[in-house]
Design an enzyme around this catalytic site. Sequence first.
Site, mmCIF file in Angstrom:
data_model
loop_
_atom_site.group_PDB
_atom_site.id
_atom_site.type_symbol
_atom_site.label_atom_id
_atom_site.label_comp_id
_atom_site.label_asym_id
_atom_site.label_seq_id
_atom_site.Cartn_x
_atom_site.Cartn_y
_atom_site.Cartn_z
ATOM 1 N N GLU A 1 -10.584 38.406 15.229
ATOM 2 C CA GLU A 1 -11.604 39.448 15.235
ATOM 3 C C GLU A 1 -12.439 39.392 13.969
ATOM 4 O OE1 GLU A 1 -12.317 41.588 17.847
ATOM 5 O OE2 GLU A 1 -10.972 40.173 18.829
ATOM 6 N N HIS B 1 -9.760 46.962 20.988
ATOM 7 C CA HIS B 1 -9.919 45.527 21.214
ATOM 8 C C HIS B 1 -10.750 44.931 20.085
ATOM 9 C CE1 HIS B 1 -10.722 42.055 24.298
ATOM 10 N NE2 HIS B 1 -10.297 41.621 23.134
ATOM 11 N N HIS C 1 -16.203 38.239 14.512
ATOM 12 C CA HIS C 1 -17.023 39.442 14.565
ATOM 13 C C HIS C 1 -17.191 40.121 13.204
ATOM 14 C CE1 HIS C 1 -16.801 38.965 18.861
ATOM 15 N NE2 HIS C 1 -15.480 38.989 18.811
#
Length: 230
Positions: free
Chosen positions: A94, A27, A98
């Site tokens: 992502e 994930h 992040h």
Amino acid sequence: MVHHWPATVCQEVARHCKDPPNYWTIHGLWQVLPAFKTSAAAEAGNLGPDKSEACNRSWPFNPHEIKDLLPDMKMYWPDLLHPSNCSLQFWSHEWKKHGTCAAQLDALNSQRKYFGKSLDLYKALALTSMLQKLGIEPSTDHYYQVSDIRDALVTMYKVVPKVQCFLLEKGQEVQLLGQVELCFSKDLQLRNCSHAAEPAARRQEAWPNLGLHVCNDGPVLYPPLNETKL
């Protein structure tokens, strides 16, 4: 490292999934408050204090920088909810949310390093095969105890993971095993996940329809893919 189980994800959002894999996928590799963490499925593990002001949100995702990683990315880090876009939107999310924060670490300070190291960690953790070795396999008629899964992972990895679940249906107190997070220090060594038994405080923005929470102690179903209604 946050891993998710495709059978559970696809049961929650049946209209989206197409040919999901029968193994834990990534994930993401996420920074968290107050630390940073890297799951198996292959967002995850404590890498240091959150400094959102140091995250360069304007740093665009460029798939050409990870061209050599794409075969592994498609296999181990697929976008289960939007398979038609070849996962580029998911990876871009992502990276922007992040990866640009993880880039504070020298080991993750480029898109090639961030995605490459995430894949390396995922492969080293080998969550799917580890669970099989522990005798924990998908089943339609066997419920595991959350504590047994957590304790088995502690035995294997020597650290405390965070095990997360979805409710089977609204109003039913039946949990589905959904995600496993394994946490890392800033030098990318496994460490205990903090608050591993507390309820999740936030939803995943990329997955707004999923009711993910840290599993309550008690029974949990680990559903096989072929029994998932897609």
